[in-house]
Design a protein around this motif. Structure first.
Motif, mmCIF file in Angstrom:
data_model
loop_
_atom_site.group_PDB
_atom_site.id
_atom_site.type_symbol
_atom_site.label_atom_id
_atom_site.label_comp_id
_atom_site.label_asym_id
_atom_site.label_seq_id
_atom_site.Cartn_x
_atom_site.Cartn_y
_atom_site.Cartn_z
ATOM 1 N N MET A 1 0.782 -1.002 0.025
ATOM 2 C CA MET A 1 0.014 0.002 -0.084
ATOM 3 C C MET A 1 0.746 1.523 -0.076
ATOM 4 N N LYS A 2 2.020 1.347 0.410
ATOM 5 C CA LYS A 2 2.896 2.310 0.642
ATOM 6 C C LYS A 2 3.352 2.991 -0.724
ATOM 7 N N ASN A 3 3.593 1.881 -1.354
ATOM 8 C CA ASN A 3 4.163 2.150 -2.729
ATOM 9 C C ASN A 3 3.115 2.752 -3.729
ATOM 10 N N CYS A 4 1.736 2.329 -3.442
ATOM 11 C CA CYS A 4 0.808 2.879 -4.182
ATOM 12 C C CYS A 4 0.576 4.341 -3.558
ATOM 13 N N ILE A 5 0.603 4.439 -2.566
ATOM 14 C CA ILE A 5 0.139 5.869 -2.074
ATOM 15 C C ILE A 5 1.343 6.939 -2.506
ATOM 16 N N ARG A 6 2.374 6.517 -2.417
ATOM 17 C CA ARG A 6 3.818 7.205 -2.835
ATOM 18 C C ARG A 6 3.373 7.705 -4.168
ATOM 19 N N ILE A 8 1.044 7.598 -5.996
ATOM 20 C CA ILE A 8 -0.203 8.719 -6.225
ATOM 21 C C ILE A 8 0.327 10.076 -5.673
ATOM 22 N N LEU A 9 1.131 10.216 -4.780
ATOM 23 C CA LEU A 9 1.697 11.496 -4.166
ATOM 24 C C LEU A 9 2.640 12.078 -5.134
ATOM 25 N N SER A 10 3.372 11.099 -6.003
ATOM 26 C CA SER A 10 4.294 11.868 -6.845
ATOM 27 C C SER A 10 3.394 12.331 -8.228
ATOM 28 N N SER A 11 2.014 12.465 -8.296
ATOM 29 C CA SER A 11 1.583 12.531 -9.480
ATOM 30 C C SER A 11 1.629 14.018 -9.736
ATOM 31 N N ASP A 12 1.684 14.383 -10.966
ATOM 32 C CA ASP A 12 1.793 15.637 -11.658
ATOM 33 C C ASP A 12 0.484 16.772 -11.398
ATOM 34 N N ILE A 13 -0.557 15.981 -10.903
ATOM 35 C CA ILE A 13 -1.754 16.829 -10.531
ATOM 36 C C ILE A 13 -2.135 16.345 -9.092
ATOM 37 N N ILE A 14 -1.192 16.107 -8.077
ATOM 38 C CA ILE A 14 -1.291 15.874 -6.692
ATOM 39 C C ILE A 14 -2.431 17.030 -6.265
ATOM 40 N N ASP A 15 -1.996 18.200 -6.582
ATOM 41 C CA ASP A 15 -3.156 19.102 -6.143
ATOM 42 C C ASP A 15 -4.584 19.046 -6.292
ATOM 43 N N PRO A 73 -4.317 -1.896 -3.574
ATOM 44 C CA PRO A 73 -3.239 -1.472 -2.724
ATOM 45 C C PRO A 73 -1.857 -2.004 -3.495
ATOM 46 N N ASP A 74 -1.748 -2.747 -4.379
ATOM 47 C CA ASP A 74 -0.492 -3.066 -4.987
ATOM 48 C C ASP A 74 -0.276 -2.234 -6.221
ATOM 49 N N THR A 75 -1.158 -1.420 -6.594
ATOM 50 C CA THR A 75 -1.106 -0.667 -7.901
ATOM 51 C C THR A 75 -0.023 0.488 -7.539
ATOM 52 N N VAL A 76 0.723 0.503 -8.747
ATOM 53 C CA VAL A 76 1.728 1.775 -8.737
ATOM 54 C C VAL A 76 1.432 2.585 -10.235
ATOM 55 N N VAL A 77 1.164 3.738 -9.991
ATOM 56 C CA VAL A 77 1.038 4.618 -11.157
ATOM 57 C C VAL A 77 1.958 5.506 -11.583
ATOM 58 N N SER A 78 2.318 5.779 -12.765
ATOM 59 C CA SER A 78 3.296 6.756 -13.220
ATOM 60 C C SER A 78 2.913 8.310 -12.765
ATOM 61 N N GLU A 79 3.913 8.940 -13.120
ATOM 62 C CA GLU A 79 3.567 10.538 -12.562
ATOM 63 C C GLU A 79 2.508 11.218 -13.438
ATOM 64 N N THR A 80 2.400 10.446 -14.453
ATOM 65 C CA THR A 80 1.503 11.381 -15.643
ATOM 66 C C THR A 80 0.186 10.467 -15.498
ATOM 67 N N THR A 81 -0.063 9.466 -15.014
ATOM 68 C CA THR A 81 -1.299 8.573 -15.296
ATOM 69 C C THR A 81 -2.408 9.230 -14.825
#
Length: 99
Positions: A1-6, A8-15, A73-81
């Motif tokens: 879950m931590k990697n998933c949240i991290r 998302i938090l690295s997303s280019d539209i986190i705001d 919870p095991d999903t990891v998205v890229s910065e632009t997903t």
């Protein structure tokens, strides 16, 4: 879950992103970890395991945005997903779901 949240938090539209985790009565300290490591994440703790669909519905019910993305919870998205999905959704007149 931590990697998933991290991720998302690295997303280019986190705001523009709200993160809601529904915990299905896990015994591994997930909610406590979220409070300590990711205080910006909303954790909804179920008193019992209500199943995947009902847990998702609980999260969707409190979400404030126009769009909802349900992730395992095991999903990891890229910065632009997320921005790519948002752009696609907003460019479609009749988009009801994307996968």
């Amino acid at each position: 879950m931590k990697n998933c949240i991290r991720s998302i938090l690295s997303s280019d539209i986190i705001d523009k992103v709200e993160i809601i985790v529904v915990d299905n009565n896990s015994s591994d300290g997930s909610c406590e970890m979220l409070q300590e490591d990711f205080p910006q994440v909303t954790c909804l703790a179920n008193a019992e395991n209500v199943g995947f669909s009902r847990a998702n519905n609980k999260g969707v019910a409190v979400a404030k945005g126009n769009y909802v993305l349900i992730l395992n919870p095991d999903t990891v998205v890229s910065e632009t997903t997320l921005s790519e999905m948002l752009h696609f959704s907003e460019s479609q007149a009749h988009c009801g779901a994307a996968g």
